[in-house]
Scaffold this motif. Structure first.
Motif, PDB file in Angstrom:
ATOM      1  N   GLN A  44       0.864  -1.186   0.000  1.00  0.00           N
ATOM      2  CA  GLN A  44       0.000   0.000   0.000  1.00  0.00           C
ATOM      3  C   GLN A  44       0.898   1.232   0.000  1.00  0.00           C
ATOM      4  OE1 GLN A  44      -3.881   0.270   0.895  1.00  0.00           O
ATOM      5  NE2 GLN A  44      -3.572  -1.507  -0.431  1.00  0.00           N
ATOM      6  N   PHE A  45       0.503   2.243  -0.776  1.00  0.00           N
ATOM      7  CA  PHE A  45       1.366   3.424  -0.877  1.00  0.00           C
ATOM      8  C   PHE A  45       0.557   4.620  -1.368  1.00  0.00           C
ATOM      9  CE2 PHE A  45       4.231   6.149  -3.446  1.00  0.00           C
ATOM     10  CZ  PHE A  45       5.097   6.538  -2.435  1.00  0.00           C
ATOM     11  N   ASP A  46       0.858   5.774  -0.782  1.00  0.00           N
ATOM     12  CA  ASP A  46       0.298   7.045  -1.271  1.00  0.00           C
ATOM     13  C   ASP A  46       1.273   8.154  -0.932  1.00  0.00           C
ATOM     14  OD1 ASP A  46      -1.212   9.152  -2.159  1.00  0.00           O
ATOM     15  OD2 ASP A  46      -2.686   9.083  -0.538  1.00  0.00           O
ATOM     16  N   ASN A  47       1.694   8.909  -1.942  1.00  0.00           N
ATOM     17  CA  ASN A  47       2.568  10.064  -1.718  1.00  0.00           C
ATOM     18  C   ASN A  47       1.910  11.371  -2.167  1.00  0.00           C
ATOM     19  OD1 ASN A  47       2.629   9.809  -4.474  1.00  0.00           O
ATOM     20  ND2 ASN A  47       4.862   9.784  -4.672  1.00  0.00           N
ATOM     21  N   MET A  48       0.581  11.353  -2.293  1.00  0.00           N
ATOM     22  CA  MET A  48      -0.179  12.536  -2.682  1.00  0.00           C
ATOM     23  C   MET A  48       0.283  13.104  -4.027  1.00  0.00           C
ATOM     24  SD  MET A  48      -0.575  14.553   1.009  1.00  0.00           S
ATOM     25  CE  MET A  48      -1.103  16.060   0.158  1.00  0.00           C
ATOM     26  N   ILE A  82      -4.188  10.698   4.352  1.00  0.00           N
ATOM     27  CA  ILE A  82      -3.918   9.509   3.543  1.00  0.00           C
ATOM     28  C   ILE A  82      -4.647   8.357   4.208  1.00  0.00           C
ATOM     29  CG2 ILE A  82      -2.126   7.800   3.001  1.00  0.00           C
ATOM     30  CD1 ILE A  82      -0.198  10.138   2.555  1.00  0.00           C
ATOM     31  N   VAL A  83      -5.318   7.527   3.413  1.00  0.00           N
ATOM     32  CA  VAL A  83      -6.046   6.380   3.948  1.00  0.00           C
ATOM     33  C   VAL A  83      -5.553   5.113   3.259  1.00  0.00           C
ATOM     34  CG1 VAL A  83      -8.299   5.299   4.287  1.00  0.00           C
ATOM     35  CG2 VAL A  83      -8.089   7.796   4.396  1.00  0.00           C
ATOM     36  N   LEU A  84      -5.008   4.171   4.027  1.00  0.00           N
ATOM     37  CA  LEU A  84      -4.484   2.924   3.478  1.00  0.00           C
ATOM     38  C   LEU A  84      -4.959   1.737   4.304  1.00  0.00           C
ATOM     39  CD1 LEU A  84      -0.733   3.818   2.726  1.00  0.00           C
ATOM     40  CD2 LEU A  84      -2.682   3.885   1.144  1.00  0.00           C
ATOM     41  N   ASP A  85      -5.102   0.602   3.634  1.00  0.00           N
ATOM     42  CA  ASP A  85      -5.366  -0.646   4.325  1.00  0.00           C
ATOM     43  C   ASP A  85      -4.050  -1.240   4.810  1.00  0.00           C
ATOM     44  OD1 ASP A  85      -8.182  -0.756   4.033  1.00  0.00           O
ATOM     45  OD2 ASP A  85      -7.961  -1.432   1.950  1.00  0.00           O
ATOM     46  N   ILE A  86      -4.089  -1.879   5.968  1.00  0.00           N
ATOM     47  CA  ILE A  86      -2.904  -2.544   6.515  1.00  0.00           C
ATOM     48  C   ILE A  86      -3.191  -4.046   6.489  1.00  0.00           C
ATOM     49  CG2 ILE A  86      -1.239  -2.587   8.387  1.00  0.00           C
ATOM     50  CD1 ILE A  86      -1.706   0.216   7.222  1.00  0.00           C
ATOM     51  N   PRO A  87      -2.762  -4.757   5.431  1.00  0.00           N
ATOM     52  CA  PRO A  87      -3.069  -6.184   5.314  1.00  0.00           C
ATOM     53  C   PRO A  87      -2.487  -7.004   6.467  1.00  0.00           C
ATOM     54  CG  PRO A  87      -2.302  -5.285   3.218  1.00  0.00           C
ATOM     55  CD  PRO A  87      -2.046  -4.236   4.255  1.00  0.00           C
ATOM     56  N   GLU A  88      -3.011  -8.225   6.639  1.00  0.00           N
ATOM     57  CA  GLU A  88      -2.586  -9.078   7.740  1.00  0.00           C
ATOM     58  C   GLU A  88      -1.112  -9.456   7.660  1.00  0.00           C
ATOM     59  OE1 GLU A  88      -4.074  -9.768  10.384  1.00  0.00           O
ATOM     60  OE2 GLU A  88      -6.163  -9.244   9.994  1.00  0.00           O
ATOM     61  N   ASN A  89      -0.543  -9.475   6.446  1.00  0.00           N
ATOM     62  CA  ASN A  89       0.874  -9.838   6.304  1.00  0.00           C
ATOM     63  C   ASN A  89       1.788  -8.616   6.301  1.00  0.00           C
ATOM     64  OD1 ASN A  89       0.159  -8.798   3.789  1.00  0.00           O
ATOM     65  ND2 ASN A  89       1.431 -10.256   2.651  1.00  0.00           N
ATOM     66  N   ASN A 131      -4.887   4.689  -1.806  1.00  0.00           N
ATOM     67  CA  ASN A 131      -3.781   3.849  -2.266  1.00  0.00           C
ATOM     68  C   ASN A 131      -3.468   4.070  -3.747  1.00  0.00           C
ATOM     69  OD1 ASN A 131      -1.850   1.738  -2.311  1.00  0.00           O
ATOM     70  ND2 ASN A 131      -3.424   0.309  -3.033  1.00  0.00           N
ATOM     71  N   LEU A 132      -2.188   4.316  -4.045  1.00  0.00           N
ATOM     72  CA  LEU A 132      -1.741   4.502  -5.422  1.00  0.00           C
ATOM     73  C   LEU A 132      -0.993   3.287  -5.951  1.00  0.00           C
ATOM     74  CD1 LEU A 132      -0.368   8.155  -5.175  1.00  0.00           C
ATOM     75  CD2 LEU A 132      -2.613   7.427  -6.015  1.00  0.00           C
ATOM     76  N   GLU A 133      -0.790   2.289  -5.084  1.00  0.00           N
ATOM     77  CA  GLU A 133      -0.060   1.083  -5.474  1.00  0.00           C
ATOM     78  C   GLU A 133      -1.037   0.112  -6.115  1.00  0.00           C
ATOM     79  OE1 GLU A 133       3.603  -1.098  -5.703  1.00  0.00           O
ATOM     80  OE2 GLU A 133       3.078   0.984  -5.283  1.00  0.00           O
ATOM     81  N   ASN A 134      -1.199   0.234  -7.449  1.00  0.00           N
ATOM     82  CA  ASN A 134      -2.168  -0.593  -8.155  1.00  0.00           C
ATOM     83  C   ASN A 134      -1.591  -1.977  -8.442  1.00  0.00           C
ATOM     84  OD1 ASN A 134      -4.146   1.461  -8.356  1.00  0.00           O
ATOM     85  ND2 ASN A 134      -3.036   2.371 -10.061  1.00  0.00           N
ATOM     86  N   HIS A 135      -2.364  -2.974  -8.161  1.00  0.00           N
ATOM     87  CA  HIS A 135      -1.950  -4.354  -8.433  1.00  0.00           C
ATOM     88  C   HIS A 135      -2.871  -4.921  -9.516  1.00  0.00           C
ATOM     89  CE1 HIS A 135       0.715  -4.389  -4.940  1.00  0.00           C
ATOM     90  NE2 HIS A 135      -0.246  -3.767  -4.304  1.00  0.00           N
ATOM     91  N   SER A 136      -2.361  -5.008 -10.733  1.00  0.00           N
ATOM     92  CA  SER A 136      -3.184  -5.508 -11.835  1.00  0.00           C
ATOM     93  C   SER A 136      -3.338  -7.030 -11.732  1.00  0.00           C
ATOM     94  CB  SER A 136      -2.539  -5.151 -13.181  1.00  0.00           C
ATOM     95  OG  SER A 136      -1.219  -5.657 -13.258  1.00  0.00           O
ATOM     96  N   GLU A 137      -4.453  -7.520 -12.256  1.00  0.00           N
ATOM     97  CA  GLU A 137      -4.711  -8.952 -12.228  1.00  0.00           C
ATOM     98  C   GLU A 137      -3.839  -9.672 -13.248  1.00  0.00           C
ATOM     99  OE1 GLU A 137      -8.792  -9.723 -12.797  1.00  0.00           O
ATOM    100  OE2 GLU A 137      -9.465  -8.586 -11.041  1.00  0.00           O
TER     101      GLU A 137
END
Length: 293
Positions: free
Chosen positions: A212-216, A232-239, A273-279
């Motif tokens: 997860q990442f955001d630098n505005m 900034i709003v981000l999810d904090i995954p379990e890992n 979140n700006l960290e896009n994870h494509s399928e």
């Protein structure tokens, strides 16, 4: 974050009028809401009522005037729209735990000693990083503050181009926040930022990958701006393993920061979140490069 722009515009409106009479009804009207509805929106976003926020900002400015000017206490009180020196003294003492006169004498002495013995680029909990950190300086400012007695700052020391940047940052274990959606907020003020400045936050997993990442980057700050609140709003995954955050300054300029807060929010608050994870695709595409986009 649907009300973020409204809150930011309201804070700007207030900052520009701290020496003027501020009516809550007028501020709410500027925002396009009823007084009572706007009070709920502002309190939920900032954590205090709009009346308390205005009083806090006026007291913060008054504390600076006490330390860095020779103005009489009564004149400072009236400048910031307190009815009398007595009213100002009661409000100031509740917030700073000292009456204004005693605060001026004591803190002036304390700051003088700190200036004589302080070491540059040492701020508890924070460190500098970036491509050109030796041409930047971080520190504590007791004159330009948003709330309380001090703010942090990051500024360029030499003439720099856009390729140079530094960040004032921290990092810590993600254990406490795993599985949560976290909102990081702070107040920023800038002066003569020629390229850009912004807050940032990054979440790394146990393998060291950025999850997860955001630098505005889509809402960065440039030029000279007054204090305002950014989030900034981000999810904090379990890992998740490490959370890093800070303020970045690219090129020349000066940025102040104050009142960082972390709070858990629910899924109704959209992430930034700006960290896009494509399928992963089922098969390769456009191998001859002749397909239109």
């Amino acid at each position: 974050m649907q009300h973020e722009i409204i809150i930011n515009n309201t804070i700007t409106y207030i900052e520009e009028r701290l020496h003027e009479s501020l009516m809550i009804e007028v501020i709410a009207e500027q925002a396009g809401f009823s007084k009572f509805h706007f009070h709920r929106i502002f309190s939920a976003a900032i954590g205090m009522s709009i009346t308390d926020y205005i009083r806090m900002r006026r007291l913060a400015n008054a504390s600076t005037a006490l330390l860095y000017s020779d103005e009489r206490i009564i004149d400072i009180a009236l400048l910031y729209h307190f009815e009398s020196q007595e009213v100002f003294t009661r409000a100031f003492k509740r917030y700073y735990h000292l009456p204004p006169g005693q605060y001026r004498k004591l803190m002036t002495s304390v700051l003088k000693n700190k200036e004589e013995y302080k070491m540059k680029n040492e701020v508890k909990g924070w460190f500098l990083s970036g491509t050109d950190q030796f041409n930047y300086e971080m520190g504590i400012d007791h004159e330009i503050v948003h709330q309380g007695k001090a703010s942090g700052y990051l500024k360029s020391k030499t003439v720099l181009d856009e390729s140079s940047f530094s960040t004032m940052m921290q990092q810590f274990k993600a254990d406490k926040f795993r599985g949560q959606r976290i909102k990081l907020s702070c107040f920023l003020k800038t002066k003569d930022v020629q390229s850009f400045s912004s807050m940032w936050m990054r979440v790394d997993n146990t393998d060291g990958d950025v999850v997860q990442f955001d630098n505005m980057s889509n809402r960065s700050i440039s030029g000279s701006t007054n204090w305002n609140r950014y989030s900034i709003v981000l999810d904090i995954p379990e890992n998740s393993s490490i959370i890093a955050f800070g303020v970045i300054l690219s090129g020349q300029g000066h940025v102040w920061m104050d009142q960082f807060t972390f709070e858990e929010v629910d899924e109704s608050v959209e992430t930034t979140n700006l960290e896009n994870h494509s399928e992963l695709l089922d098969e390769p595409l456009n191998l001859s490069f002749e397909e239109d986009l």
